[in-house]
Write a protein that holds these residues in place. Sequence first.
Motif, PDB file in Angstrom:
ATOM      1  N   GLU A 265       0.835  -1.206   0.000  1.00  0.00           N
ATOM      2  CA  GLU A 265       0.000   0.000   0.000  1.00  0.00           C
ATOM      3  C   GLU A 265       0.866   1.251   0.000  1.00  0.00           C
ATOM      4  O   GLU A 265       0.520   2.246  -0.646  1.00  0.00           O
ATOM      5  N   ILE A 266       1.973   1.222   0.727  1.00  0.00           N
ATOM      6  CA  ILE A 266       2.880   2.380   0.753  1.00  0.00           C
ATOM      7  C   ILE A 266       3.476   2.612  -0.633  1.00  0.00           C
ATOM      8  O   ILE A 266       3.591   3.757  -1.095  1.00  0.00           O
ATOM      9  N   VAL A 267       3.846   1.531  -1.302  1.00  0.00           N
ATOM     10  CA  VAL A 267       4.355   1.638  -2.673  1.00  0.00           C
ATOM     11  C   VAL A 267       3.287   2.220  -3.592  1.00  0.00           C
ATOM     12  O   VAL A 267       3.555   3.121  -4.406  1.00  0.00           O
ATOM     13  N   LEU A 268       2.055   1.720  -3.467  1.00  0.00           N
ATOM     14  CA  LEU A 268       0.960   2.211  -4.303  1.00  0.00           C
ATOM     15  C   LEU A 268       0.697   3.688  -4.055  1.00  0.00           C
ATOM     16  O   LEU A 268       0.436   4.451  -4.997  1.00  0.00           O
ATOM     17  N   MET A 269       0.728   4.115  -2.799  1.00  0.00           N
ATOM     18  CA  MET A 269       0.510   5.531  -2.483  1.00  0.00           C
ATOM     19  C   MET A 269       1.513   6.420  -3.214  1.00  0.00           C
ATOM     20  O   MET A 269       1.154   7.458  -3.792  1.00  0.00           O
ATOM     21  N   THR A 270       2.760   5.990  -3.186  1.00  0.00           N
ATOM     22  CA  THR A 270       3.827   6.796  -3.789  1.00  0.00           C
ATOM     23  C   THR A 270       3.710   6.825  -5.304  1.00  0.00           C
ATOM     24  O   THR A 270       3.822   7.890  -5.930  1.00  0.00           O
ATOM     25  N   ILE A 271       3.471   5.676  -5.914  1.00  0.00           N
ATOM     26  CA  ILE A 271       3.372   5.616  -7.375  1.00  0.00           C
ATOM     27  C   ILE A 271       2.104   6.324  -7.858  1.00  0.00           C
ATOM     28  O   ILE A 271       2.129   7.050  -8.852  1.00  0.00           O
ATOM     29  N   LEU A 272       0.995   6.123  -7.163  1.00  0.00           N
ATOM     30  CA  LEU A 272      -0.251   6.758  -7.556  1.00  0.00           C
ATOM     31  C   LEU A 272      -0.150   8.278  -7.480  1.00  0.00           C
ATOM     32  O   LEU A 272      -0.642   8.985  -8.361  1.00  0.00           O
ATOM     33  N   GLY A 273       0.516   8.780  -6.424  1.00  0.00           N
ATOM     34  CA  GLY A 273       0.654  10.228  -6.288  1.00  0.00           C
ATOM     35  C   GLY A 273       1.702  10.807  -7.213  1.00  0.00           C
ATOM     36  O   GLY A 273       1.515  11.892  -7.770  1.00  0.00           O
ATOM     37  N   GLY A 274       2.802  10.104  -7.382  1.00  0.00           N
ATOM     38  CA  GLY A 274       3.877  10.602  -8.242  1.00  0.00           C
ATOM     39  C   GLY A 274       5.233  10.367  -7.616  1.00  0.00           C
ATOM     40  O   GLY A 274       5.610  11.068  -6.663  1.00  0.00           O
ATOM     41  N   VAL A 275       5.976   9.382  -8.121  1.00  0.00           N
ATOM     42  CA  VAL A 275       7.297   9.051  -7.578  1.00  0.00           C
ATOM     43  C   VAL A 275       8.264  10.203  -7.826  1.00  0.00           C
ATOM     44  O   VAL A 275       8.312  10.776  -8.914  1.00  0.00           O
TER      45      VAL A 275
END
Length: 363
Positions: A265-275
Amino acid sequence: MRSSDWLLLALFAAFFATAPFWAGFVGLGITELQTIATFSLVAIGFNLLFGLTGYLSFGHAAFIGVGSYAAVWSMKLFTMDIIPAIIFATIVGGLFAFMIGFVALRRSGIYFSILTLAFAQMSFNLAYSTLSFITNGETGLQITANDARVIDQAFAADPEKIGQSSTFLGNLISSNSVNGYIVCVVLATLGFYVAIRITRSSFGTMLKAIKSNQGRLGYTGISSRPYLITIFVISGMYAGLGGGLLVANDTLAGAERMQWTESGEIVLMTILGGVGTLFGPVLGAFAIGWMEFQLPTINPAVLKEFWGGVLPKEMVGFFVEVSKWFVGKSWHFTLGVIFMLVVIFLPGGIMEGLRRIGSSFRG
């Protein structure tokens, strides 16, 4: 810092400061916002590692878990005040990250990711069974009336009336979500400020050089390993602090916080928002937090009422059956579809979408 950085910091603070006044319109209460602010902090720390160096960790849930356990033990042994608890959680998270990073950072790419995932799952299983005398296993570690709490016992006017709710300088936290939310927002804002300073510093420039071409950096005689271990530890400290803040809201630490799905979920949050963007992980955490809190509550009755108001009666049943795949217990399917669409059409996440919209208005 640049003037744009100060503006971004002010925007971050304003976003969470005003959230209690407008988030209700999208179904979020103060308790949900507190959780979102906490995971925003964790995602910001994760982005320092992944966004600046390109090293993708699937083990950050382990740092959240050990931070939670450290915070609860601080409350059990010393005081219910969260200040020692979150300091202890941050330090333990950093130390645990150093131990894992010392081994995992000997590899890069997919091998590094697999190693962090393996360490996280090992940590989960240790917490769930082998180390149950420390973690209380599947039941979880929680506050009890028989805990020592030596500082509270020494300074309390009436030791018999010491409560089991977390406090902040005497103000209730776990039983008062407003106080807890304020503490979370202040610490998240401080964490966001530190992330800006790291990103703009010469240390941040070295991290970007590692992401750009680690091999060429090595040819210049500069070892990337000290920089990688340092940022990995800092990222782990952010996650440990997040674990401590979760305990401030709910004085219970369980092994489920160390599951690989939490890291995902932490990975998804970052990728979804913008790495690699500063504000992206915050938007990603808010988006996923909203879906996690709202979509599971939508049942067939709600769908029938919604579609019944916009479609002919003959079509309502069909749309209700189709919609059930995307809400309720199947809400992760919606998250997967959104994530797939973002990766394909908006590789830069929500922040790229906002930049595109801004560019279209500027012509």
